[in-house]
Design a protein around this motif. Structure first.
Motif, PDB file in Angstrom:
ATOM      1  N   ILE A  70     -23.441 -13.239 -22.041  1.00 50.11           N
ATOM      2  CA  ILE A  70     -22.140 -12.645 -22.362  1.00 50.11           C
ATOM      3  C   ILE A  70     -21.131 -13.746 -22.673  1.00 50.11           C
ATOM      4  O   ILE A  70     -20.372 -13.656 -23.648  1.00 50.11           O
ATOM      5  N   LEU A  71     -21.113 -14.794 -21.854  1.00 53.74           N
ATOM      6  CA  LEU A  71     -20.185 -15.910 -22.096  1.00 53.74           C
ATOM      7  C   LEU A  71     -20.471 -16.591 -23.435  1.00 53.74           C
ATOM      8  O   LEU A  71     -19.537 -16.939 -24.176  1.00 53.74           O
ATOM      9  N   GLN A  72     -21.736 -16.754 -23.746  1.00 50.06           N
ATOM     10  CA  GLN A  72     -22.093 -17.359 -25.027  1.00 50.06           C
ATOM     11  C   GLN A  72     -21.612 -16.488 -26.186  1.00 50.06           C
ATOM     12  O   GLN A  72     -21.071 -16.987 -27.171  1.00 50.06           O
ATOM     13  N   SER A  73     -21.796 -15.193 -26.056  1.00 47.71           N
ATOM     14  CA  SER A  73     -21.347 -14.258 -27.091  1.00 47.71           C
ATOM     15  C   SER A  73     -19.823 -14.284 -27.214  1.00 47.71           C
ATOM     16  O   SER A  73     -19.280 -14.289 -28.323  1.00 47.71           O
ATOM     17  N   PHE A  74     -19.148 -14.309 -26.075  1.00 46.04           N
ATOM     18  CA  PHE A  74     -17.688 -14.355 -26.044  1.00 46.04           C
ATOM     19  C   PHE A  74     -17.183 -15.571 -26.819  1.00 46.04           C
ATOM     20  O   PHE A  74     -16.277 -15.479 -27.649  1.00 46.04           O
ATOM     21  N   LYS A  76     -18.927 -17.409 -29.039  1.00 47.32           N
ATOM     22  CA  LYS A  76     -19.365 -17.340 -30.433  1.00 47.32           C
ATOM     23  C   LYS A  76     -18.424 -16.450 -31.243  1.00 47.32           C
ATOM     24  O   LYS A  76     -18.096 -16.757 -32.389  1.00 47.32           O
ATOM     25  N   GLU A  77     -17.976 -15.358 -30.637  1.00 48.81           N
ATOM     26  CA  GLU A  77     -17.061 -14.429 -31.312  1.00 48.81           C
ATOM     27  C   GLU A  77     -15.609 -14.921 -31.274  1.00 48.81           C
ATOM     28  O   GLU A  77     -14.730 -14.271 -31.815  1.00 48.81           O
ATOM     29  N   LYS A  78     -15.387 -16.041 -30.609  1.00 44.90           N
ATOM     30  CA  LYS A  78     -14.053 -16.664 -30.499  1.00 44.90           C
ATOM     31  C   LYS A  78     -13.020 -15.693 -29.922  1.00 44.90           C
ATOM     32  O   LYS A  78     -11.856 -15.680 -30.339  1.00 44.90           O
ATOM     33  N   LEU A  79     -13.457 -14.910 -28.962  1.00 44.27           N
ATOM     34  CA  LEU A  79     -12.549 -13.951 -28.344  1.00 44.27           C
ATOM     35  C   LEU A  79     -11.463 -14.625 -27.504  1.00 44.27           C
ATOM     36  O   LEU A  79     -10.413 -14.040 -27.267  1.00 44.27           O
ATOM     37  N   GLU A  80     -11.722 -15.868 -27.066  1.00 44.80           N
ATOM     38  CA  GLU A  80     -10.712 -16.563 -26.258  1.00 44.80           C
ATOM     39  C   GLU A  80      -9.451 -16.878 -27.044  1.00 44.80           C
ATOM     40  O   GLU A  80      -8.412 -17.162 -26.466  1.00 44.80           O
ATOM     41  N   VAL A  88      -3.594 -12.140 -20.986  1.00 46.19           N
ATOM     42  CA  VAL A  88      -4.245 -11.831 -19.708  1.00 46.19           C
ATOM     43  C   VAL A  88      -4.546 -13.120 -18.954  1.00 46.19           C
ATOM     44  O   VAL A  88      -4.335 -13.209 -17.738  1.00 46.19           O
ATOM     45  N   LEU A  89      -5.012 -14.129 -19.665  1.00 45.64           N
ATOM     46  CA  LEU A  89      -5.328 -15.419 -19.049  1.00 45.64           C
ATOM     47  C   LEU A  89      -4.076 -16.059 -18.456  1.00 45.64           C
ATOM     48  O   LEU A  89      -4.103 -16.569 -17.334  1.00 45.64           O
ATOM     49  N   ALA A  90      -2.979 -16.018 -19.192  1.00 49.44           N
ATOM     50  CA  ALA A  90      -1.722 -16.592 -18.699  1.00 49.44           C
ATOM     51  C   ALA A  90      -1.254 -15.851 -17.450  1.00 49.44           C
ATOM     52  O   ALA A  90      -0.805 -16.474 -16.478  1.00 49.44           O
ATOM     53  N   ASN A  91      -1.382 -14.530 -17.467  1.00 51.19           N
ATOM     54  CA  ASN A  91      -0.982 -13.729 -16.311  1.00 51.19           C
ATOM     55  C   ASN A  91      -1.857 -14.052 -15.104  1.00 51.19           C
ATOM     56  O   ASN A  91      -1.362 -14.228 -13.990  1.00 51.19           O
ATOM     57  N   PHE A  92      -3.156 -14.150 -15.331  1.00 52.52           N
ATOM     58  CA  PHE A  92      -4.083 -14.484 -14.250  1.00 52.52           C
ATOM     59  C   PHE A  92      -3.776 -15.867 -13.696  1.00 52.52           C
ATOM     60  O   PHE A  92      -3.776 -16.083 -12.477  1.00 52.52           O
ATOM     61  N   LYS A  93      -3.492 -16.807 -14.585  1.00 54.90           N
ATOM     62  CA  LYS A  93      -3.191 -18.176 -14.164  1.00 54.90           C
ATOM     63  C   LYS A  93      -1.936 -18.197 -13.294  1.00 54.90           C
ATOM     64  O   LYS A  93      -1.897 -18.883 -12.267  1.00 54.90           O
TER      65      LYS A  93
END
Length: 169
Positions: A70-74, A76-80, A88-93
């Motif tokens: 899943i991480l590899q797919s994530f 590869k799809e450049k979802l980050e 969401v990442l900023a909020n989590f951080k």
């Protein structure tokens, strides 16, 4: 000094990765002890994959492989790079930073034997008559610790608010 610290951390990370046992290779990426470590807690608080039976090991490795896929797919799809993920990442951080700050302050809170005794005597009516101090000591210690922690946080936040420039709108 800062460079030396960063170099030490980098060296430690590289060394731990080199010494980590490889359990599988997924699309050219090693699946190591470090990768499976977070999932070990699902299995009776095991500290090592070696503490698991064959069925549990297979289940753990299969789930770890699926996670890696899943991480590899994530990636590869450049979802980050998506705006939603970044938000969401900023909020989590931010939440993680607040939690870390609070835990860092909690480490400084200590409770003396005298404080435990005073709390026991003050709140004697809350415990069954046959309760001894020794029997309820851990509970009292944690309660006093949390009360002191709350006071510490309230005081610190009050000080921070006084020094801050706050404009309500």
């Amino acid at each position: 000094m800062k460079t030396r610290v960063l170099l030490s951390i980098f060296t430690l990370l590289i060394t731990s990765q080199m010494n980590a046992k490889v359990h599988a290779i997924v699309n050219g990426e090693n699946l190591t002890d470090e990768d499976i470590k977070p999932m070990l807690s699902m299995f009776h608080d095991a500290k090592s994959i070696n503490e698991l039976n064959q069925y549990e090991k297979k289940m753990l490795l299969d789930q770890s492989i699926e996670k890696k896929l899943i991480l590899q797919s994530f990636k590869k799809e450049k979802l980050e790079t998506s705006a939603v993920f970044q938000k969401v990442l900023a909020n989590f951080k931010e939440r993680l930073m607040v939690e870390f700050w609070m835990k860092d302050r909690l480490k400084t809170v200590t409770v003396s034997e005298e404080e435990i005794k005073k709390s026991f005597e003050k709140n004697r009516g809350q415990y069954p008559k046959e309760s001894t101090l020794e029997a309820v000591k851990p509970q009292i210690k944690e309660q006093v610790r949390m009360e002191k922690f709350q006071l510490l946080i309230d005081t610190k936040l009050s000080e921070m608010k006084k020094k801050a420039e706050i404009a309500y709108k």
